[in-house]
Design a protein around this motif. Structure first.
Motif, PDB file in Angstrom:
ATOM      1  N   TRP A  13      24.225  63.380  17.948  1.00 32.06           N
ATOM      2  CA  TRP A  13      25.295  63.473  16.960  1.00 32.06           C
ATOM      3  C   TRP A  13      25.205  64.799  16.196  1.00 32.06           C
ATOM      4  O   TRP A  13      26.215  65.488  15.989  1.00 32.06           O
ATOM      5  CB  TRP A  13      25.199  62.310  15.969  1.00 32.06           C
ATOM      6  CG  TRP A  13      26.167  62.439  14.834  1.00 32.06           C
ATOM      7  CD1 TRP A  13      27.466  62.053  14.804  1.00 32.06           C
ATOM      8  CD2 TRP A  13      25.910  63.051  13.550  1.00 32.06           C
ATOM      9  NE1 TRP A  13      28.032  62.364  13.585  1.00 32.06           N
ATOM     10  CE2 TRP A  13      27.115  62.979  12.807  1.00 32.06           C
ATOM     11  CE3 TRP A  13      24.786  63.628  12.967  1.00 32.06           C
ATOM     12  CZ2 TRP A  13      27.207  63.465  11.505  1.00 32.06           C
ATOM     13  CZ3 TRP A  13      24.887  64.135  11.676  1.00 32.06           C
ATOM     14  CH2 TRP A  13      26.086  64.042  10.960  1.00 32.06           C
ATOM     15  N   GLY A  14      23.996  65.142  15.782  1.00 27.62           N
ATOM     16  CA  GLY A  14      23.814  66.356  14.996  1.00 27.62           C
ATOM     17  C   GLY A  14      24.216  67.612  15.750  1.00 27.62           C
ATOM     18  O   GLY A  14      24.906  68.486  15.204  1.00 27.62           O
ATOM     19  N   MET A  15      23.809  67.741  17.008  1.00 27.88           N
ATOM     20  CA  MET A  15      24.139  68.930  17.790  1.00 27.88           C
ATOM     21  C   MET A  15      25.634  69.020  18.059  1.00 27.88           C
ATOM     22  O   MET A  15      26.225  70.102  18.004  1.00 27.88           O
ATOM     23  CB  MET A  15      23.371  68.925  19.111  1.00 27.88           C
ATOM     24  CG  MET A  15      21.882  69.226  18.977  1.00 27.88           C
ATOM     25  SD  MET A  15      21.503  70.777  18.112  1.00 27.88           S
ATOM     26  CE  MET A  15      22.365  71.969  19.134  1.00 27.88           C
ATOM     27  N   ALA A  16      26.273  67.877  18.373  1.00 25.64           N
ATOM     28  CA  ALA A  16      27.719  67.883  18.621  1.00 25.64           C
ATOM     29  C   ALA A  16      28.479  68.273  17.352  1.00 25.64           C
ATOM     30  O   ALA A  16      29.430  69.073  17.385  1.00 25.64           O
ATOM     31  CB  ALA A  16      28.169  66.508  19.102  1.00 25.64           C
ATOM     32  N   PHE A  17      28.068  67.724  16.229  1.00 24.13           N
ATOM     33  CA  PHE A  17      28.693  68.022  14.942  1.00 24.13           C
ATOM     34  C   PHE A  17      28.521  69.502  14.605  1.00 24.13           C
ATOM     35  O   PHE A  17      29.466  70.182  14.187  1.00 24.13           O
ATOM     36  CB  PHE A  17      28.032  67.152  13.868  1.00 24.13           C
ATOM     37  CG  PHE A  17      28.778  67.098  12.562  1.00 24.13           C
ATOM     38  CD1 PHE A  17      29.870  66.271  12.389  1.00 24.13           C
ATOM     39  CD2 PHE A  17      28.360  67.875  11.491  1.00 24.13           C
ATOM     40  CE1 PHE A  17      30.551  66.218  11.181  1.00 24.13           C
ATOM     41  CE2 PHE A  17      29.025  67.834  10.276  1.00 24.13           C
ATOM     42  CZ  PHE A  17      30.124  66.999  10.124  1.00 24.13           C
ATOM     43  N   PHE A  18      27.314  70.007  14.813  1.00 24.53           N
ATOM     44  CA  PHE A  18      27.013  71.410  14.536  1.00 24.53           C
ATOM     45  C   PHE A  18      27.850  72.337  15.419  1.00 24.53           C
ATOM     46  O   PHE A  18      28.441  73.318  14.945  1.00 24.53           O
ATOM     47  CB  PHE A  18      25.519  71.658  14.765  1.00 24.53           C
ATOM     48  CG  PHE A  18      25.098  73.088  14.590  1.00 24.53           C
ATOM     49  CD1 PHE A  18      24.874  73.624  13.340  1.00 24.53           C
ATOM     50  CD2 PHE A  18      24.897  73.906  15.700  1.00 24.53           C
ATOM     51  CE1 PHE A  18      24.474  74.945  13.178  1.00 24.53           C
ATOM     52  CE2 PHE A  18      24.502  75.224  15.554  1.00 24.53           C
ATOM     53  CZ  PHE A  18      24.288  75.745  14.289  1.00 24.53           C
ATOM     54  N   ALA A  19      27.923  72.032  16.723  1.00 25.02           N
ATOM     55  CA  ALA A  19      28.676  72.872  17.661  1.00 25.02           C
ATOM     56  C   ALA A  19      30.160  72.930  17.280  1.00 25.02           C
ATOM     57  O   ALA A  19      30.778  73.999  17.298  1.00 25.02           O
ATOM     58  CB  ALA A  19      28.519  72.341  19.084  1.00 25.02           C
ATOM     59  N   PHE A  20      30.725  71.785  16.915  1.00 20.54           N
ATOM     60  CA  PHE A  20      32.142  71.735  16.569  1.00 20.54           C
ATOM     61  C   PHE A  20      32.443  72.616  15.351  1.00 20.54           C
ATOM     62  O   PHE A  20      33.372  73.429  15.365  1.00 20.54           O
ATOM     63  CB  PHE A  20      32.572  70.292  16.284  1.00 20.54           C
ATOM     64  CG  PHE A  20      33.988  70.180  15.783  1.00 20.54           C
ATOM     65  CD1 PHE A  20      35.056  70.235  16.670  1.00 20.54           C
ATOM     66  CD2 PHE A  20      34.253  70.021  14.429  1.00 20.54           C
ATOM     67  CE1 PHE A  20      36.368  70.141  16.214  1.00 20.54           C
ATOM     68  CE2 PHE A  20      35.552  69.926  13.959  1.00 20.54           C
ATOM     69  CZ  PHE A  20      36.612  69.991  14.855  1.00 20.54           C
ATOM     70  N   TRP A  21      31.640  72.480  14.308  1.00 19.99           N
ATOM     71  CA  TRP A  21      31.926  73.227  13.082  1.00 19.99           C
ATOM     72  C   TRP A  21      31.561  74.695  13.197  1.00 19.99           C
ATOM     73  O   TRP A  21      32.119  75.531  12.474  1.00 19.99           O
ATOM     74  CB  TRP A  21      31.256  72.554  11.888  1.00 19.99           C
ATOM     75  CG  TRP A  21      31.967  71.291  11.500  1.00 19.99           C
ATOM     76  CD1 TRP A  21      31.571  70.016  11.740  1.00 19.99           C
ATOM     77  CD2 TRP A  21      33.249  71.202  10.866  1.00 19.99           C
ATOM     78  NE1 TRP A  21      32.513  69.123  11.289  1.00 19.99           N
ATOM     79  CE2 TRP A  21      33.550  69.826  10.742  1.00 19.99           C
ATOM     80  CE3 TRP A  21      34.155  72.136  10.383  1.00 19.99           C
ATOM     81  CZ2 TRP A  21      34.729  69.370  10.157  1.00 19.99           C
ATOM     82  CZ3 TRP A  21      35.334  71.690   9.799  1.00 19.99           C
ATOM     83  CH2 TRP A  21      35.605  70.330   9.685  1.00 19.99           C
ATOM     84  N   MET A  22      30.647  75.055  14.101  1.00 19.89           N
ATOM     85  CA  MET A  22      30.411  76.469  14.377  1.00 19.89           C
ATOM     86  C   MET A  22      31.631  77.084  15.062  1.00 19.89           C
ATOM     87  O   MET A  22      32.016  78.226  14.795  1.00 19.89           O
ATOM     88  CB  MET A  22      29.178  76.637  15.257  1.00 19.89           C
ATOM     89  CG  MET A  22      27.853  76.597  14.522  1.00 19.89           C
ATOM     90  SD  MET A  22      27.599  77.978  13.352  1.00 19.89           S
ATOM     91  CE  MET A  22      28.025  77.188  11.822  1.00 19.89           C
ATOM     92  N   ALA A  23      32.251  76.309  15.953  1.00 22.58           N
ATOM     93  CA  ALA A  23      33.469  76.796  16.606  1.00 22.58           C
ATOM     94  C   ALA A  23      34.589  76.981  15.589  1.00 22.58           C
ATOM     95  O   ALA A  23      35.337  77.967  15.633  1.00 22.58           O
ATOM     96  CB  ALA A  23      33.902  75.814  17.699  1.00 22.58           C
ATOM     97  N   VAL A  24      34.718  76.034  14.660  1.00 22.36           N
ATOM     98  CA  VAL A  24      35.723  76.170  13.602  1.00 22.36           C
ATOM     99  C   VAL A  24      35.438  77.418  12.771  1.00 22.36           C
ATOM    100  O   VAL A  24      36.366  78.158  12.394  1.00 22.36           O
ATOM    101  CB  VAL A  24      35.730  74.918  12.701  1.00 22.36           C
ATOM    102  CG1 VAL A  24      36.651  75.131  11.497  1.00 22.36           C
ATOM    103  CG2 VAL A  24      36.181  73.700  13.498  1.00 22.36           C
TER     104      VAL A  24
END
Length: 521
Positions: free
Chosen positions: A78-89
């Protein structure tokens, strides 16, 4: 528990560790470009770094406890997916507000991933293999710290500031592919989660950083700044009260009554100002006063961060023969000398002039990486090592967040005070606008709006001199803090045995002491 694939687990950890370092040091060299492209104020640009550090540091302890309850692998995914998404944003943001919010939200994912991967790594290995695994993990952490500024500088030069965040997002997404190969444990429901303490601590730190960042621009008597300061004080008092009354607190505040543990927690607070915050403050200073490019700044900062690659291993070799007291006094002495030496470097100085002070500061921090974690857990009995490690890591990350805001605030306030406002009045927008641009690294570009010749030279020189005064004064304060800390820590650790003898199970080496920082809070 499923054992998973140990090699895949180690590989994932050795990517995630430096990734969470790169996300701080990499964007630091991109701040001048971000400020110019998104037309941000100084305070708004500071939040690009401060917002992330704030949420990552304040959420680490809570994420570790939640990971115990829902499963470390699930929390990591969950943490890595959440981190990846908001880095893309972050990479696609078209306003400074969206960028700041995206970076801050990404910090929660970072806290979840980092808290989980250390526990997962500890589960995948035992005995000597565990020590070796964490030794390699520590080496990669040092590499991320060492090469972060250069990484950011290369990407900014090649593809612009957005590429820094988009590359971090892409790497994070690739790491997710390793999740099915990681060990899986049954959730440990354990005692009731300390929501009250977590809320009070996290929001208290957030309000403190908010006051520090907004104070110079708004004024210290501004209602928002005053309300933030008062709110921080109230929440921290509430945090202490809650932790003392809770049966299973997030922090056992009684550990701070132990001289060794208190000493260990004081050291990263000082080092945060002499090293971590300096990685953020130096790039815009070098751009504005020396006209350095992002790539060149990345290379120069290797002098500061490079020792983190070699000093932990060297420190581990001598930690068996020297006491923790001696090692702490030595590292604080290196940091103090480096900070004082940096005050002698004038605007426009060559790279050669920066070699000495930056190396001394880097060596001091590098020594700390080899002993601090071990000293923290060796201060308590074995059954409480997990809590001690969690408390220490939270204090360290919170210190980093506060130092970034605090050092930036000091430099800003002193620079404004030292500025010859008459000399820079020719700049459109006046002294305040020019100071804001300079402290974001935008002085060379801002000066182009002035006619070439004596007027432009006078404005640039006045601004550079004031900026240098701001940095030099804060470095003298840091140097003095290092001296005072060396005396205090030396007193607290008086009579300690060599770090290799302090605990039969936990030597002074980082490799043997990092396994459980996230799994027991």
């Amino acid at each position: 528990m499923s054992t998973g694939n140990p090699r895949a687990t180690l590989a994932a950890a050795c990517v995630v560790g430096p990734l969470m370092t790169l996300v701080v040091t990499g964007p630091s060299v991109a701040v001048p470009d971000i400020g110019a492209d998104l037309h941000s104020s100084l305070a708004a640009a500071q939040w690009v770094v401060d917002g992330y550090m704030l949420t990552a540091s304040s959420s680490l302890a809570a994420m570790g406890s939640l990971a115990d309850r829902i499963g470390h692998r699930r929390m990591f995914t969950w943490g890595m997916a959440f981190f990846a998404f908001w880095m893309a944003v972050s990479g696609l943001a078209n306003s400074i507000l969206l960028l700041d919010l995206a970076r801050a939200i990404a910090g929660f994912g970072s806290g979840a991933a980092l808290a989980s991967i250390t526990a997962i790594l500890a589960q995948a290995f035992d005995g000597t293999a565990r020590a070796k695994a964490f030794g390699l993990f520590g080496t990669f952490l040092g590499a991320g710290l060492a090469f972060g500024p250069m990484f950011g500088g290369v990407l900014v030069n090649l593809w612009g500031w957005r590429s820094v965040f988009l590359v971090l997002a892409a790497v994070s997404a690739l790491v997710l592919l390793s999740a099915p190969l990681l060990p899986r444990t049954e959730p440990n429901r354990g005692p009731r989660f300390d929501w009250s303490g977590t809320f009070a601590f996290g929001f208290g730190v957030a309000l403190f950083v908010l006051a520090l960042v907004e104070g110079p621009g708004r004024g210290w008597s501004d209602p928002l700044v005053l309300a933030s300061a008062v709110g921080c004080l109230v929440l921290m008092v509430a945090f202490v009260v809650v932790e003392r009354r809770t049966e299973h607190p997030m922090f056992d505040l009684g550990l701070f009554a132990r001289p060794q543990f208190l000493a260990v927690c004081l050291v990263p607070l000082v080092l945060a100002f002499s090293f971590v915050a300096l990685v953020i403050v130096l790039p815009p200073y070098l751009t504005s006063t020396s006209g350095m490019s992002a790539f060149r700044i990345g290379l120069v900062l290797l002098l500061l961060t490079g020792p983190s690659l070699v000093m932990p291993a060297l420190t581990g070799m001598v930690a068996q023969k020297l006491s923790q007291r001696v090692l702490f006094v030595v590292l604080l002495s290196f940091s103090g000398v480096g900070a004082a030496w940096l005050t002698l470097v004038e605007p426009g100085a060559s790279t050669a002039a920066l070699v000495g002070p930056l190396l001394f500061l880097g060596i001091g921090y590098g020594i700390s990486l080899g002993i601090l974690d071990g000293a923290a857990v060796s201060a308590v009995e074995p059954e409480r090592m997990g809590m001690a490690a969690g408390m220490f890591n939270t204090v360290r990350l919170a210190s980093d967040a506060v130092s970034m805001a605090g050092l930036g605030t000091l430099v800003t306030a002193i620079t404004k005070s030292a500025l010859d406002k008459g000399a820079v009045s020719a700049f459109p927008g006046g002294a305040d606008a020019l100071t804001s641009r300079a402290l974001q690294g935008g002085l060379p570009e801002a000066a182009k709006s002035l006619p070439a010749g004596a007027v432009r030279d006078r404005v640039v020189n006045a601004m550079a001199d004031a900026y240098a005064t701001g940095l030099h004064t804060t470095m003298w304060i840091v140097a003095a803090a290092c001296v005072v800390s060396a005396v205090v820590v030396g007193s607290l650790l008086s009579g300690r045995k060599p770090s290799g003898e302090a605990s039969a199970e936990v030597p002074g080496d980082t490799a043997a002491t990092s396994p459980e920082p996230a799994s027991a809070h």
